[in-house]
Design a protein around this motif. Sequence first.
Motif, mmCIF file in Angstrom:
data_model
loop_
_atom_site.group_PDB
_atom_site.id
_atom_site.type_symbol
_atom_site.label_atom_id
_atom_site.label_comp_id
_atom_site.label_asym_id
_atom_site.label_seq_id
_atom_site.Cartn_x
_atom_site.Cartn_y
_atom_site.Cartn_z
ATOM 1 N N ALA A 16 0.836 -1.206 0.000
ATOM 2 C CA ALA A 16 0.000 0.000 0.000
ATOM 3 C C ALA A 16 0.870 1.256 0.000
ATOM 4 C CB ALA A 16 -0.928 0.001 1.212
ATOM 5 N N ASP A 17 1.925 1.232 0.767
ATOM 6 C CA ASP A 17 2.814 2.381 0.821
ATOM 7 C C ASP A 17 3.503 2.603 -0.528
ATOM 8 O OD1 ASP A 17 4.052 4.519 2.442
ATOM 9 O OD2 ASP A 17 5.899 3.401 2.039
ATOM 10 N N ALA A 18 3.942 1.523 -1.164
ATOM 11 C CA ALA A 18 4.613 1.639 -2.467
ATOM 12 C C ALA A 18 3.663 2.210 -3.518
ATOM 13 C CB ALA A 18 5.156 0.279 -2.906
ATOM 14 N N VAL A 19 2.446 1.717 -3.543
ATOM 15 C CA VAL A 19 1.451 2.206 -4.513
ATOM 16 C C VAL A 19 1.131 3.675 -4.229
ATOM 17 C CG1 VAL A 19 -0.952 1.963 -5.294
ATOM 18 C CG2 VAL A 19 0.471 -0.070 -4.966
ATOM 19 N N SER A 20 0.933 3.992 -2.962
ATOM 20 C CA SER A 20 0.607 5.362 -2.578
ATOM 21 C C SER A 20 1.733 6.327 -2.942
ATOM 22 C CB SER A 20 0.326 5.406 -1.069
ATOM 23 O OG SER A 20 -0.180 6.664 -0.707
ATOM 24 N N GLU A 63 3.922 5.956 -5.353
ATOM 25 C CA GLU A 63 3.953 6.106 -6.811
ATOM 26 C C GLU A 63 2.878 7.086 -7.277
ATOM 27 O OE1 GLU A 63 5.969 5.009 -9.471
ATOM 28 O OE2 GLU A 63 7.247 4.680 -7.723
ATOM 29 N N PHE A 64 1.668 6.954 -6.746
ATOM 30 C CA PHE A 64 0.603 7.863 -7.158
ATOM 31 C C PHE A 64 0.872 9.276 -6.636
ATOM 32 C CE2 PHE A 64 -3.835 9.572 -6.768
ATOM 33 C CZ PHE A 64 -3.965 9.825 -8.122
ATOM 34 N N GLN A 65 1.492 9.379 -5.480
ATOM 35 C CA GLN A 65 1.811 10.683 -4.904
ATOM 36 C C GLN A 65 2.689 11.504 -5.849
ATOM 37 O OE1 GLN A 65 4.301 10.685 -1.380
ATOM 38 N NE2 GLN A 65 3.317 12.540 -0.637
ATOM 39 N N LYS A 66 3.539 10.830 -6.603
ATOM 40 C CA LYS A 66 4.398 11.545 -7.560
ATOM 41 C C LYS A 66 3.549 12.349 -8.543
ATOM 42 C CE LYS A 66 8.095 8.114 -7.390
ATOM 43 N NZ LYS A 66 8.764 7.021 -8.132
ATOM 44 N N ILE A 67 2.403 11.814 -8.910
ATOM 45 C CA ILE A 67 1.533 12.478 -9.887
ATOM 46 C C ILE A 67 0.883 13.718 -9.278
ATOM 47 C CG2 ILE A 67 -0.569 12.233 -11.273
ATOM 48 C CD1 ILE A 67 0.247 9.221 -11.570
ATOM 49 N N TYR A 68 0.195 13.560 -8.143
ATOM 50 C CA TYR A 68 -0.522 14.719 -7.606
ATOM 51 C C TYR A 68 0.421 15.726 -6.951
ATOM 52 C CZ TYR A 68 -0.861 11.873 -3.280
ATOM 53 O OH TYR A 68 -0.603 11.081 -2.185
ATOM 54 N N LYS A 69 1.564 15.265 -6.488
ATOM 55 C CA LYS A 69 2.533 16.210 -5.918
ATOM 56 C C LYS A 69 3.164 17.052 -7.028
ATOM 57 C CE LYS A 69 6.161 16.672 -2.591
ATOM 58 N NZ LYS A 69 6.140 16.386 -1.208
ATOM 59 N N GLN A 70 3.539 16.386 -8.124
ATOM 60 C CA GLN A 70 4.158 17.097 -9.242
ATOM 61 C C GLN A 70 3.173 18.084 -9.872
ATOM 62 O OE1 GLN A 70 5.255 14.607 -12.548
ATOM 63 N NE2 GLN A 70 6.550 16.174 -13.449
ATOM 64 N N ARG A 71 1.929 17.653 -10.049
ATOM 65 C CA ARG A 71 0.934 18.510 -10.713
ATOM 66 C C ARG A 71 0.487 19.675 -9.856
ATOM 67 N NH1 ARG A 71 -1.779 17.538 -15.672
ATOM 68 N NH2 ARG A 71 -0.930 15.614 -16.463
ATOM 69 N N HIS A 72 0.257 19.389 -8.552
ATOM 70 C CA HIS A 72 -0.387 20.401 -7.710
ATOM 71 C C HIS A 72 0.276 20.613 -6.353
ATOM 72 C CE1 HIS A 72 -3.558 20.798 -10.606
ATOM 73 N NE2 HIS A 72 -3.727 19.488 -10.612
#
Length: 155
Positions: free
Chosen positions: A28-32, A34-43
């Motif tokens: 769960a931490d690994a998936v989270s 990875e997805f965090q890279k998207i919303y952190k980079q965008r916003h």
Amino acid sequence: MNDNAQREDEAAVLALEGFLPYRLNRLADAVSREFQKIYKQRHGLTRPEWRTLATLGQFGTMTATAIGGHSSMHKTKVSRAVAELEQRKWLERTVDPEDRRVEQLRLTKAGEKIYREMVPLARSFEKTILDRISDTDRAAVAKALSALEATLLQR
């Protein structure tokens, strides 16, 4: 060492990498992350900010307590996320007319726009992960997760 002593020694040791709670948490931490890279980079969002935004985007008006319950976040994390989203003008608070101690939270038009932008990115991210495994494994994962949730998250 005799066989009984060796079995007792093995029984006293826990191979963490094979322990289900550890494996689930690690995954769960690994998936989270990875997805965090998207919303952190965008916003520039943190995990609690993303979860708060996503929960309000899904359900509309809610209290901070309800957001915490739905997203399994501690109230201090929700409170900080709400304050940051409000500062960005992505969220607004209104005092509940029935209980003035409670605030109802909802996304502003700007917050809704960010949420609508993130939904296809989230779906694409999920698809990318699921596409890495076979249809049979995907169905097995969904079934196993549903069984674990039904057993452990009964309310």
